[in-house]
Design a protein around this motif. Structure first.
Motif, PDB file in Angstrom:
ATOM      1  N   LEU A  85       0.851  -1.199   0.000  1.00 36.11           N
ATOM      2  CA  LEU A  85       0.000   0.000   0.000  1.00 36.11           C
ATOM      3  C   LEU A  85       0.878   1.238   0.000  1.00 36.11           C
ATOM      4  N   VAL A  86       0.454   2.258  -0.749  1.00 41.22           N
ATOM      5  CA  VAL A  86       1.197   3.512  -0.731  1.00 41.22           C
ATOM      6  C   VAL A  86       0.216   4.661  -0.976  1.00 41.22           C
ATOM      7  N   VAL A  87       0.499   5.802  -0.354  1.00 42.49           N
ATOM      8  CA  VAL A  87      -0.257   7.025  -0.674  1.00 42.49           C
ATOM      9  C   VAL A  87       0.540   7.733  -1.759  1.00 42.49           C
ATOM     10  N   ALA A  88      -0.011   7.844  -2.943  1.00 43.85           N
ATOM     11  CA  ALA A  88       0.730   8.428  -4.072  1.00 43.85           C
ATOM     12  C   ALA A  88      -0.220   8.672  -5.239  1.00 43.85           C
ATOM     13  N   ASP A  89       0.360   9.304  -6.263  1.00 42.13           N
ATOM     14  CA  ASP A  89      -0.334   9.478  -7.542  1.00 42.13           C
ATOM     15  C   ASP A  89       0.009   8.265  -8.395  1.00 42.13           C
ATOM     16  N   ILE A  90      -0.998   7.583  -8.897  1.00 44.36           N
ATOM     17  CA  ILE A  90      -0.757   6.330  -9.629  1.00 44.36           C
ATOM     18  C   ILE A  90       0.043   6.583 -10.916  1.00 44.36           C
ATOM     19  N   THR A  91      -0.031   7.791 -11.446  1.00 49.71           N
ATOM     20  CA  THR A  91       0.687   8.066 -12.701  1.00 49.71           C
ATOM     21  C   THR A  91       2.200   8.185 -12.495  1.00 49.71           C
ATOM     22  N   ASP A  92       2.652   8.222 -11.235  1.00 49.17           N
ATOM     23  CA  ASP A  92       4.098   8.272 -10.951  1.00 49.17           C
ATOM     24  C   ASP A  92       4.699   6.887 -10.729  1.00 49.17           C
ATOM     25  N   GLN A  93       3.877   5.868 -10.730  1.00 47.69           N
ATOM     26  CA  GLN A  93       4.352   4.542 -10.318  1.00 47.69           C
ATOM     27  C   GLN A  93       5.246   3.871 -11.362  1.00 47.69           C
ATOM     28  N   VAL A  94       6.330   3.277 -10.871  1.00 46.39           N
ATOM     29  CA  VAL A  94       7.225   2.499 -11.732  1.00 46.39           C
ATOM     30  C   VAL A  94       6.845   1.028 -11.530  1.00 46.39           C
ATOM     31  N   VAL A  95       5.996   0.555 -12.413  1.00 45.64           N
ATOM     32  CA  VAL A  95       5.471  -0.822 -12.344  1.00 45.64           C
ATOM     33  C   VAL A  95       5.308  -1.306 -13.787  1.00 45.64           C
ATOM     34  N   ASP A  96       5.049  -2.584 -13.954  1.00 43.74           N
ATOM     35  CA  ASP A  96       4.809  -3.079 -15.315  1.00 43.74           C
ATOM     36  C   ASP A  96       3.468  -2.577 -15.844  1.00 43.74           C
ATOM     37  N   ALA A  97       2.450  -2.632 -15.001  1.00 44.20           N
ATOM     38  CA  ALA A  97       1.114  -2.231 -15.453  1.00 44.20           C
ATOM     39  C   ALA A  97       0.410  -1.371 -14.407  1.00 44.20           C
ATOM     40  N   VAL A  98      -0.233  -0.317 -14.906  1.00 47.49           N
ATOM     41  CA  VAL A  98      -1.057   0.564 -14.078  1.00 47.49           C
ATOM     42  C   VAL A  98      -2.505   0.290 -14.456  1.00 47.49           C
ATOM     43  N   ALA A 113      -3.108  -8.977 -16.652  1.00 44.12           N
ATOM     44  CA  ALA A 113      -1.700  -8.828 -16.232  1.00 44.12           C
ATOM     45  C   ALA A 113      -0.935 -10.136 -16.438  1.00 44.12           C
ATOM     46  N   ASP A 114      -1.562 -11.251 -16.138  1.00 46.19           N
ATOM     47  CA  ASP A 114      -0.922 -12.556 -16.371  1.00 46.19           C
ATOM     48  C   ASP A 114      -0.674 -12.772 -17.856  1.00 46.19           C
ATOM     49  N   LEU A 149      -0.070 -10.575 -20.006  1.00 48.57           N
ATOM     50  CA  LEU A 149       1.033  -9.682 -20.394  1.00 48.57           C
ATOM     51  C   LEU A 149       2.358 -10.115 -19.762  1.00 48.57           C
ATOM     52  N   GLU A 150       2.276 -11.065 -18.822  1.00 45.08           N
ATOM     53  CA  GLU A 150       3.425 -11.475 -18.005  1.00 45.08           C
ATOM     54  C   GLU A 150       3.967 -10.298 -17.199  1.00 45.08           C
ATOM     55  N   ALA A 151       3.069  -9.457 -16.721  1.00 47.95           N
ATOM     56  CA  ALA A 151       3.440  -8.333 -15.852  1.00 47.95           C
ATOM     57  C   ALA A 151       3.725  -8.876 -14.456  1.00 47.95           C
ATOM     58  N   SER A 152       4.806  -8.410 -13.829  1.00 46.04           N
ATOM     59  CA  SER A 152       5.049  -8.908 -12.468  1.00 46.04           C
ATOM     60  C   SER A 152       4.706  -7.889 -11.398  1.00 46.04           C
ATOM     61  N   THR A 153       4.588  -6.609 -11.774  1.00 50.69           N
ATOM     62  CA  THR A 153       4.162  -5.605 -10.783  1.00 50.69           C
ATOM     63  C   THR A 153       2.978  -4.822 -11.347  1.00 50.69           C
ATOM     64  N   VAL A 154       1.937  -4.689 -10.535  1.00 49.42           N
ATOM     65  CA  VAL A 154       0.698  -4.045 -10.988  1.00 49.42           C
ATOM     66  C   VAL A 154       0.226  -3.045  -9.935  1.00 49.42           C
ATOM     67  N   ALA A 155      -0.049  -1.818 -10.372  1.00 53.74           N
ATOM     68  CA  ALA A 155      -0.577  -0.789  -9.468  1.00 53.74           C
ATOM     69  C   ALA A 155      -2.078  -0.611  -9.705  1.00 53.74           C
ATOM     70  N   PHE A 156      -2.847  -0.711  -8.629  1.00 49.45           N
ATOM     71  CA  PHE A 156      -4.300  -0.520  -8.694  1.00 49.45           C
ATOM     72  C   PHE A 156      -4.706   0.741  -7.939  1.00 49.45           C
ATOM     73  N   PRO A 157      -5.661   1.509  -8.468  1.00 43.28           N
ATOM     74  CA  PRO A 157      -6.310   2.547  -7.651  1.00 43.28           C
ATOM     75  C   PRO A 157      -7.483   1.909  -6.901  1.00 43.28           C
ATOM     76  N   ASP A 177       0.186 -14.925 -11.383  1.00 38.53           N
ATOM     77  CA  ASP A 177       1.656 -14.957 -11.380  1.00 38.53           C
ATOM     78  C   ASP A 177       2.260 -13.601 -11.037  1.00 38.53           C
ATOM     79  N   VAL A 178       1.418 -12.592 -10.822  1.00 42.58           N
ATOM     80  CA  VAL A 178       1.917 -11.259 -10.469  1.00 42.58           C
ATOM     81  C   VAL A 178       2.651 -11.344  -9.119  1.00 42.58           C
TER      82      VAL A 178
END
Ligand code: AR6
Length: 169
Positions: A5-18, A107-108, A110-118, A146-147
């Motif tokens: 969990l994080v308090v942040a703007d989702i558009t700043d996230q460094v992840v495979d998929a937002v 996400a699976d 796409l084989e994304a391993s990190t996913v940010a959700f709002p 597999d995320v």
């Protein structure tokens, strides 16, 4: 799978998929949707228009998910999903749960391993924050994927606290 969990703007996230809390038109809106299109640039809208011109001619149904490029965002993909509008008369919890499940399924693929959700549906669509958090956390926990990391990116400390409670409970 790790849930963070994080308090942040989702558009700043460094992840495979937002994940975008979109609407059925896929053509933009306010909240997370507006922020993603603003920061991600015109490529995302172009990709959404192509989906609407193809197999999603009638729009993306509530509870479903579809991926596009993330344009200029730090992510590789945006997964657009359409949350239900909250209704006190009609229990739409299964549709909200479906957004998380279907997004993880995409996400699976796409084989994304990190996913940010709002917090899907908890803004313009009016879902009470505590219930939105409970459904989000319990659905992600119950979904085989597999995320490696699901990161809930919350826009306020209050929303963070609801998610922390859902995670702890
Ligand atoms: N980063 C993280 N969270 C955010 C951000 C951001 N940049 N901006 C808002 N939130 P909403 P919904 C929070 O309204 O309820 C759009 O017009 C916000 O505080 O984005 O599913 C679409 O086009 C709230 O807690 O999504 C649809 O028409 C949560 O994200 C409609 O809104 C979700 O708020 C979808 O409504």
């Amino acid at each position: 799978m790790q849930i963070t969990l994080v308090v942040a703007d989702i558009t700043d996230q460094v992840v495979d998929a937002v994940v975008n809390a979109a609407n059925s038109s896929l053509l933009g809106g306010g909240g997370v949707d507006g922020a993603i299109h603003r920061r991600g640039g015109p490529q995302i809208l172009e990709a959404c228009r192509a989906l609407r011109a193809g197999h999603l001619g009638g729009g993306l149904p509530t509870g479903q998910a579809v991926a596009t490029t993330a344009g200029d965002l730090k992510a590789r993909w945006v997964i657009h999903t359409v949350g239900p509008v909250y209704s006190r008369a009609d229990d739409r919890s299964q549709l909200l749960a479906s957004c998380y499940r279907e997004s993880l399924c995409v996400a699976d693929d796409l084989e994304a391993s990190t996913v940010a959700f709002p917090a899907i549906s908890a803004g313009v669509y009016g879902w009470p924050a505590d219930d939105a958090a409970r459904i989000a956390v319990s659905t992600v926990r119950a979904t085989a994927s597999d995320v490696d990391e699901v990161r809930f990116v919350l826009f306020s400390q209050t929303m963070y606290d609801h998610f922390a409670e859902a995670l702890g409970g």
